[in-house]
Scaffold this active site. Structure first.
Site, mmCIF file in Angstrom:
data_model
loop_
_atom_site.group_PDB
_atom_site.id
_atom_site.type_symbol
_atom_site.label_atom_id
_atom_site.label_comp_id
_atom_site.label_asym_id
_atom_site.label_seq_id
_atom_site.Cartn_x
_atom_site.Cartn_y
_atom_site.Cartn_z
ATOM 1 N N ASP A 1 15.180 95.631 49.363
ATOM 2 C CA ASP A 1 16.141 96.077 48.394
ATOM 3 C C ASP A 1 17.301 95.587 48.874
ATOM 4 O OD1 ASP A 1 17.560 97.177 45.999
ATOM 5 O OD2 ASP A 1 15.612 98.486 46.045
ATOM 6 N N GLY B 1 18.565 92.443 50.884
ATOM 7 C CA GLY B 1 18.832 91.254 50.070
ATOM 8 C C GLY B 1 19.113 91.685 48.687
ATOM 9 N N PHE C 1 17.228 90.315 44.887
ATOM 10 C CA PHE C 1 16.210 89.566 44.421
ATOM 11 C C PHE C 1 16.788 88.496 43.296
ATOM 12 C CE2 PHE C 1 15.791 93.879 42.010
ATOM 13 C CZ PHE C 1 16.734 93.552 41.210
ATOM 14 N N HIS D 1 11.812 95.179 33.836
ATOM 15 C CA HIS D 1 12.289 95.714 32.377
ATOM 16 C C HIS D 1 13.908 96.140 32.284
ATOM 17 C CE1 HIS D 1 12.388 100.392 32.810
ATOM 18 N NE2 HIS D 1 12.907 100.053 33.931
#
Length: 363
Positions: A227, A253, A255, A273
């Site tokens: 994360d 990091g 995504f 989502h």
């Protein structure tokens, strides 16, 4: 560690949900439509009453036993008559109970508002009833007209950027998401076999609470927690509490830039989502670039069912529309999205929670 709650099979929960839905429809047919419509409209009042009780700490004040309204008001530093009226309304909706002697006490629903409850919903009550979140939802009409989230026009920036400008609201949001994750965690772990994967990468995994539960169910597996650096900075403390310091590698990091390689399973809970299609595809393509042949992608999401009954994911979908610009998806929509990112969806595993596990492999 606390005793794990017994989780019923997903198929049993689905039957109960269908029965509840039919009973709800029967109840609505027995009430004149205008009266039923008014009850639906006043649902926001119930939410605000729960928020007030959560903010006052009423459930915590009653943890040691029932109290009369006068004493309860003293404990929470509020007006005695107003507390009595608040409690009377909440009792009528099944939240708290009133004893024969007039004292107010906890019941199963009210117990979830205790801050130290095993699965506390207090933080969620505070977030969904907060001034900022109420303001977002007052602009639902604008979101439906435009198909775009309202936060940027209200706050001058996207939702996740705005959280950085409002630490109090960000705290409410983070605590609420943690409590909701706690609610879904055990059903997901009970409903899906993670033990087949030697290395499990939790992408966007926060402080690692979900990964800790997964590794508890898969004692031979190792984990990678990934994360943003400022998020995972606090993860080692939590992982140490669960005895997982030697089994989990923590990496910081984004995504949107890259994802760690080497995993046998890549888990993302309520990540996709949050984002519109192009951003969701960017995340998934980064996973596709990192994933090795034979590994599995596991999306933990609300999968919209093919029926007209009530399902919490349909309401979360509106939350995504209003706030973040993301969406909940049907199984077929996930299949199409994953195909665009270079994956082949292999199945959807239901759990006892509203969360399902969407399985996919590299195409």
């Amino acid at each position: 560690m606390p005793t794990k709650p017994k989780v019923p099979p997903a198929r049993v929960v689905r039957v109960v949900e269908r029965v509840r839905s039919e009973l709800s429809r029967l109840s609505r047919r027995m009430v004149p439509p205008p009266a039923e419509m008014l009850e639906l409209m006043l649902g926001t009042w119930v939410s605000q009453a729960i928020q007030a009780a959560a903010a006052l700490g009423i459930a915590d004040a009653l943890a040691e036993g029932p109290l009369p309204a006068t004493e309860l008001a003293k404990r929470v530093d509020a007006n005695s008559d107003a507390v009595d009226r608040l409690m009377r309304a909440l009792v009528s909706r099944g939240v708290f109970r009133r004893h024969r002697d007039g004292r107010y006490g906890l019941n199963a629903l009210a117990d979830t508002l205790r801050s130290d409850s095993e699965t506390s919903m207090r933080a969620a009550g505070l977030f969904y009833g907060s001034r900022q979140q109420r303001e977002h939802w007052t602009h639902l009409l604008d979101a439906v007209k435009t198909g775009k989230p309202v936060v940027e026009s209200l706050r001058g920036k996207e939702f996740f950027e705005y959280l950085g400008d409002d630490p109090e609201f960000a705290g409410l949001f983070n605590d609420a998401m943690t409590s909701i994750s706690e609610m879904a965690m055990q059903p997901v772990v009970a409903g899906y076999d993670f033990s087949r994967y030697p290395t499990i990468v939790d992408v966007g995994g926060g402080h690692g609470r979900l990964l800790a539960a997964i590794l508890d169910s898969a004692p031979t597996a190792r984990g990678v927690l990934y994360d943003m650096p400022d998020v995972v900075a606090d993860a080692p403390k939590l992982l140490a509490e669960f005895g997982l310091s030697e089994r989990v590698t923590v990496q910081g990091g984004s995504f949107f830039e890259n994802v760690p390689g080497g995993g046998d399973a890549y888990v993302m809970k309520n990540i996709i989502h949050d984002w519109a299609e192009e951003q969701a595809l960017s995340i998934l393509r980064n996973v596709r670039a990192a994933i090795k042949p034979g590994a599995t992608l596991l999306l933990l999401e609300f999968v919209i069912p093919d029926h007209d009954g009530d399902f919490v994911g349909k309401w979360v979908d509106l939350e995504m529309l209003v706030v973040a610009g993301g969406r909940e998806r049907t199984a077929e929509q996930y299949r199409a999205l994953l195909a665009k990112a270079g994956f082949r969806m292999t199945g959807v595993v239901q759990t006892a929670a509203p969360i399902s596990v969407v399985e996919a492999v590299p195409a």
